[in-house]
Design a protein around this motif. Structure first.
Motif, PDB file in Angstrom:
ATOM      1  N   GLU B 117       0.861  -1.196   0.000  1.00 25.80           N
ATOM      2  CA  GLU B 117       0.000   0.000   0.000  1.00 25.80           C
ATOM      3  C   GLU B 117       0.888   1.233   0.000  1.00 25.80           C
ATOM      4  O   GLU B 117       1.785   1.359   0.844  1.00 25.80           O
ATOM      5  N   ILE B 118       0.581   2.126  -0.921  1.00 15.97           N
ATOM      6  CA  ILE B 118       1.337   3.385  -1.018  1.00 15.97           C
ATOM      7  C   ILE B 118       0.385   4.518  -0.654  1.00 15.97           C
ATOM      8  O   ILE B 118      -0.659   4.688  -1.295  1.00 15.97           O
ATOM      9  N   LEU B 119       0.729   5.244   0.401  1.00 13.50           N
ATOM     10  CA  LEU B 119      -0.146   6.305   0.882  1.00 13.50           C
ATOM     11  C   LEU B 119       0.429   7.674   0.563  1.00 13.50           C
ATOM     12  O   LEU B 119       1.646   7.876   0.639  1.00 13.50           O
ATOM     13  N   LYS B 120      -0.464   8.590   0.222  1.00 21.38           N
ATOM     14  CA  LYS B 120      -0.070   9.986   0.055  1.00 21.38           C
ATOM     15  C   LYS B 120      -0.948  10.784   1.008  1.00 21.38           C
ATOM     16  O   LYS B 120      -2.177  10.758   0.885  1.00 21.38           O
ATOM     17  N   GLY B 121      -0.324  11.420   1.942  1.00 23.96           N
ATOM     18  CA  GLY B 121      -1.100  12.061   2.999  1.00 23.96           C
ATOM     19  C   GLY B 121      -1.692  10.967   3.851  1.00 23.96           C
ATOM     20  O   GLY B 121      -0.997  10.041   4.272  1.00 23.96           O
ATOM     21  N   ASN B 122      -2.996  11.015   4.041  1.00 22.96           N
ATOM     22  CA  ASN B 122      -3.653   9.979   4.845  1.00 22.96           C
ATOM     23  C   ASN B 122      -4.428   8.974   4.017  1.00 22.96           C
ATOM     24  O   ASN B 122      -5.050   8.075   4.565  1.00 22.96           O
ATOM     25  N   SER B 123      -4.396   9.129   2.702  1.00 21.84           N
ATOM     26  CA  SER B 123      -5.201   8.219   1.888  1.00 21.84           C
ATOM     27  C   SER B 123      -4.308   7.300   1.057  1.00 21.84           C
ATOM     28  O   SER B 123      -3.162   7.636   0.766  1.00 21.84           O
ATOM     29  N   VAL B 124      -4.889   6.176   0.700  1.00 22.48           N
ATOM     30  CA  VAL B 124      -4.142   5.197  -0.096  1.00 22.48           C
ATOM     31  C   VAL B 124      -4.083   5.684  -1.526  1.00 22.48           C
ATOM     32  O   VAL B 124      -5.105   5.876  -2.179  1.00 22.48           O
TER      33      VAL B 124
END
Lengths: 277, 469, 315
Positions: B117-124
């Motif tokens: 899983e790659i997250l940016k900020g708090n979302s996936v």
């Protein structure tokens, strides 16, 4: 007559007087001669010899590099002159006489600053003639970013001059201002040289000592790059060599902010210190 | 004044001392991503069973290899490029001699299942599942690499294996044929020796041809996470089939782009072929003296932040790249082969040069020296007498004035960043030192004029006037 | 023109000027005296805004300096005790520089007039490094008056000058004062102050101990005065005749020469002359001996400081 028109007049008149005094003396010309000779012998001659020895050489800025050096040395000289300007006038007593008249701290400091900047334009004029003739003589040529550097150099000089004026306002005596200026500039130059040298080393397979040294220098550089007047020019040089207009303009703006802050501090300190010997 | 100056100098000294003391007392406090083992040093390395991210990042010219142990908190990858990561467990230890983490892959290499899983900020931002991949080298192991992923990966490997099998069969057949041919030749030679009569050309059997080994090389398929990302800062983690985050798998991910792109040249002077000159910056000018011959090997290049670039392929080496956050480096990615070099003078193309193979021929005998000669292609059906030492563009120029050099592609378009100015230098000795005299002469003239300023006292009146005041 | 209220300057523990209240009227020549270290230069610096007072206020032309800094500075000319010149300039360039600073309209004419006035015209294109002390002093004064100031502050204006130069400067000061220019002069040359100034302020140890006209100062300082008399012929019993006068304190002398000490409250020469004539004598000369400024200065600063306060002095 408004306050600012009085100030503008005082700035203009004092700057003109100081400029003529500089131009009528031999000091500036001797310094230029020494600088040009140094760059001719130390930089241009070395570049030519490298080409001759190897038959071929890829050089980034064979004329602009000695030009950087000239600008740096000339700006340092003007910074040094600025460093003694106020303290010397105070010691000589002429500062007091000036303040009998319609001159206040702000106009005095700005007059000093303007004079040194105008002197730098004279330096630039001589430099252009010198390097143009050298370029014709050797066919080394100017790189395309030369004129960007030319404009940038004015802001380096501005930073150095403001730095010198700040020290001069703060120092009670001439000798103190001179020693402090030279010490600080030497420190900044040595630091910059060491930092550049160590950054040029390949990132792999270094000894632990070199790695730690590099890390410390890189961290200290974060502070030094905002205090050292030299760093403002280096930032601009990098922007010019990369053709990055945004960074170039940013380096000019940051130079102006640095200059303004130092001149402002100089005025405040000057006000507190007074004009008496 | 003394107080402010002393305060300033004092503060500066204190700051320097503070940095020095911190460094002396606990240098690792000033370092990032330098774990305990590095600080302390180890005698016998302690192995620790750990989760690691293994990395095969695309470096611009090849796939690198590294892994991120527990002690490393940030991974670096190139933006817009295909990168490969895998989730593994192994015995990890710090090897003080080479100052790097090592993994005992031979002893323990456990695949850890899950999704990346790659997250940016708090979302996936992205979820990646493992997929098979192979490296394919169409021109051989030292040539260009292609990444083949998905179901095509095992197919590519199978094709490679079949080629290998066919080649071995061909070799076997060749040996059989060779043996038979040798037998025939032996009989013929025996007859010639006995009879003293030469055999006719028709009687001599043709020797069997050795089969040509296939150049293609393909690695065994492996399942891993293959993905690309735009520039930015992310966080990654491994999530198992229950949707739970696998412990020790969370890391920061910095995806970075190059600052500049261009064309770099490796310039081989004919007189010093073992000491090439690099020209990576388009602002560099090539200077010649006299008539010179040199060989150019142009490559596409990208400029990266040195710290990020080095860390990308050496996360397991904590000290690598330290202190280079403000440094930049050019990376030659791909050599430019299908282009021509044009030499221009005064805007006119005066030379067009093609890329050719060259061989460095040592001068026989006692004298030292070499010649660089062009390797002519062999005739149809014949092999070349010599392998080229290098392939490059040969430039031969008389040093007169200014030239411009550039690369043009097959359609005649100039390749951006490939222009370089070539100038001939004039070596001046004493005139070089007379030009600096100009400001001095001006100064002397000015000072002389000022010194000449006199009073306008009429002659004979000086003594009378000087008694005043 | 100049007014100070409670002007005080302290340097750490040292009080250089304390509670100074001076008042200089328009059009007068005001002399400012005091021994070395009295605080004169400190006062002048505070008047010009070059030193910030610890307490009190300074008013020039009825305004504080901060309210109209440039306006006030343009109306004041200053000559300091020591001349600090730009020695790489000529006199002409030097005056031109200050002329431009003050934005004088007819600058070249003014410079020519000033140089002519101070007899420096023939050396105007010579570098100031070659000027004598006296020439520098005169040039300094020319600079101070170049911009036609309403108020001129002079510190030792004649200290480096020969007698000819002193007279020259004195005449200029008097002439300019006639035109309405106000002068504030600080000097140690008491004879010149005496001859030039309308009013005098005496500073001692940072405090103003006297501020008045010369004649008032003399009068306030001395209770007696001496009158020297020369007769044509001796007069018998003149001693007794004069001693009998109510204002006479003592009579000395005989024959034709007498010295009479009287009260200093007024000039009694007319009464004495009538008494001599009544006794049959003929007065050839009668001179009233006045205390010089030097005598007054020494008296004030070293002896009779309290005398002035007892007399209801303004300080």
């Amino acid at each position: 007559m408004s306050v600012w028109s009085n100030r503008t007049n005082a700035i203009k008149v004092t700057a003109r007087r100081e400029l003529l005094s500089t131009l009528y003396g031999l000091g500036l010309y001797v310094v230029l001669f020494v600088i040009f000779l140094l760059t001719a012998y130390g930089s241009i001659r070395v570049s030519l010899l490298n080409v001759v020895n190897n038959g071929l050489e890829a050089l980034p800025n064979p004329i602009t590099s000695p030009f950087y050096l000239t600008v740096f040395l000339a700006a340092t000289y003007l910074g040094l002159c600025s460093a003694i300007a106020i303290s010397r006038e105070r010691e000589q007593g002429t500062l007091e006489v000036l303040f009998y008249g319609p001159v206040d701290s702000l106009s005095y400091v700005l007059g000093k600053y303007l004079q040194q900047v105008l002197t730098f334009f004279v330096v630039l004029a001589f430099s252009l003639v010198n390097f143009f003739l050298l370029s014709q003589l050797t066919n080394l040529g100017f790189s395309g970013n030369f004129f960007g550097l030319l404009i940038l150099s004015i802001f380096l000089a501005s930073c150095m001059i403001a730095f010198g004026i700040f020290l001069s306002a703060a120092a009670k005596r001439n000798i103190f201002a001179v020693v402090l200026f030279i010490s600080l500039v030497l420190f900044f130059v040595i630091f910059w040289g060491a930092h550049s040298l160590i950054m040029a080393l390949p990132g792999k397979n270094l000894t632990t000592l070199l790695i730690y040294t590099r890390l410390i220098l890189d961290n200290v550089n974060i502070l030094i790059q905002w205090i050292s007047p030299l760093a403002y020019f280096v930032r601009g040089m990098v922007a010019v060599s990369q053709g990055n207009i945004g960074q170039y303009l940013l380096s000019i703006v940051s130079s102006l902010i640095y200059t303004t802050l130092l001149l402002g501090a100089a005025v405040i300190i000057f006000d507190r210190r007074g004009v008496k010997r | 004044m003394k107080r402010p100056i002393v305060s300033f100098l004092g503060s500066l000294l204190i700051a320097v001392l503070a940095v020095g003391l911190v460094w002396a007392a606990d240098p690792s406090e000033a370092l990032t991503q330098v774990p305990q083992e590095v600080k302390e040093g180890q005698g016998t390395p302690k192995k620790e069973h750990q989760f690691v991210w293994s990395l095969s990042p695309w470096t611009g010219k090849e796939f690198g290899g590294s892994f991120a142990p527990r002690q490393v908190d940030t991974i670096y990858l190139l933006a817009g490029e295909t990168n490969i990561m895998n989730s593994l467990r192994s015995e990890i230890y710090y090897w003080d001699i080479t100052q790097e983490y090592m993994a005992d892959w031979f002893g323990t290499k456990e695949e850890v299942d899950g999704k990346l899983e790659i997250l940016k900020g708090n979302s996936v931002f992205k979820t990646v599942e493992k997929t098979p991949y192979v490296y394919s080298y169409p021109e051989g192991y030292y040539g260009r690499v292609e990444l083949v992923t998905g179901p095509e990966a095992p197919e590519a490997f199978e094709r490679y294996e079949k080629l290998q099998d066919d080649y071995y069969d061909a070799v076997s057949a060749y040996y059989d044929a060779q043996s038979k041919w040798q037998e025939k030749m032996d009989k013929l030679l025996a007859r010639v020796r006995e009879t003293g009569q030469y055999a006719s050309p028709e009687e001599i059997p043709a020797s069997p041809q050795q089969p040509e080994a296939p150049k293609l090389y393909v690695t065994s398929p492996v399942e891993a996470f293959v993905f690309d990302l735009p520039e930015g800062k992310y966080r990654i983690r491994l999530v198992d089939s229950n949707g739970e985050v696998v412990p020790e798998t969370q890391k920061n991910l910095v995806v970075f782009s190059p600052r500049r792109a261009g064309v770099g040249y490796e310039i081989i002077p004919e007189s010093k072929w073992t000491k090439p000159v690099l020209s990576d910056d388009r602002n560099q000018v090539l200077y010649l003296e006299g008539r010179r011959t040199f060989y150019l090997k142009p490559s596409h290049e990208l400029e990266y932040n040195q710290y990020q670039y080095l860390k990308m392929s050496s996360l397991h080496k904590p000290l690598e790249g330290l202190g280079t956050r403000s440094a930049w480096m050019w990376v030659h990615t791909e050599e430019i082969v299908d282009a021509k070099i044009q030499i221009l003078k005064d805007g006119e193309v005066i030379q067009t040069i093609e890329r050719k193979p060259y061989y460095v021929e040592q001068t026989p005998g006692y004298a030292l020296g070499y010649n660089i000669v062009e390797v002519t292609p062999p005739e149809e059906g014949e092999t070349s007498e010599r392998e080229p030492t290098f392939e490059a563009f040969r430039i031969d120029l008389e040093a007169k004035g200014k030239y411009v050099m550039r690369l043009v592609d097959a359609s005649g378009e100039v390749i951006p960043g490939s222009e370089r100015v070539i100038r001939s230098v004039r070596v001046a000795s004493w005139p070089l030192y007379t030009i600096p005299l100009i400001p001095l002469l001006v100064g002397l003239a000015v000072v002389a004029w000022r010194r000449s300023l006199k009073s306008d006292i009429p002659e004979g009146m000086e003594t009378q006037v000087t008694t005043e005041g | 023109m100049i007014r100070t209220e409670g002007l005080t300057k302290r340097f750490g523990q040292l009080t250089a000027v304390e509670d100074l209240n001076i008042h200089v009227e328009k059009g007068e020549i005001y002399g400012f005296l005091g021994p070395n270290g009295a605080g004169k230069t400190t006062t002048a610096m505070m008047l010009l805004g070059l030193l910030k007072p610890t307490a009190g206020s300074v008013y020039l032309f009825g305004k504080e300096l901060t309210s109209d800094y440039f306006g006030i500075k343009r109306r004041v000319g200053v000559l300091s005790e020591f001349q600090y010149l730009y020695e790489d300039m000529t006199a002409y360039e030097y005056l031109r520089f200050f002329g431009q600073l003050y934005q004088i309209d007819d600058i070249d004419q003014r410079i020519t007039n000033m140089l002519g006035l101070f007899n420096l015209d023939h050396r105007k294109h010579e570098l100031l490094g070659g000027y004598s002390k006296g020439m520098k002093q005169k040039l300094g004064l020319a600079r101070a008056m170049l911009h036609d100031p309403d108020l001129v502050i002079l510190d030792e204006p004649v200290s480096s000058l020969d007698p000819y130069g002193i007279k020259e400067v004195r005449d200029i000061i008097m002439d300019e004062n006639q035109k309405g220019r106000t002068f504030f002069i600080s000097s140690h040359i008491l004879s010149e102050i005496e001859r030039t100034c309308d009013r005098i302020g005496i500073l001692n140890k940072g405090r103003l101990v006297a501020e008045d006209t010369m004649s008032n100062l003399r009068r306030r300082l001395t209770e007696e005065t001496e009158i020297s008399i020369e007769l044509e012929n001796p007069v018998a019993e003149l001693n007794m005749t004069l001693s009998a006068l109510p204002f006479v304190i003592e009579v000395q002398g005989s024959g034709p020469d007498y010295t009479v000490r009287t009260k200093a409250d007024k000039d009694y020469r007319a009464e004495i002359s009538r008494a001599i004539a009544g006794a049959g004598g003929v007065t050839v000369s009668m001179r009233r001996h006045e205390m010089t400024l030097e005598e007054a200065f020494v008296t004030i600063t070293e002896k009779n400081i309290t005398l002035l306060t007892k007399e209801g002095a303004t300080v």
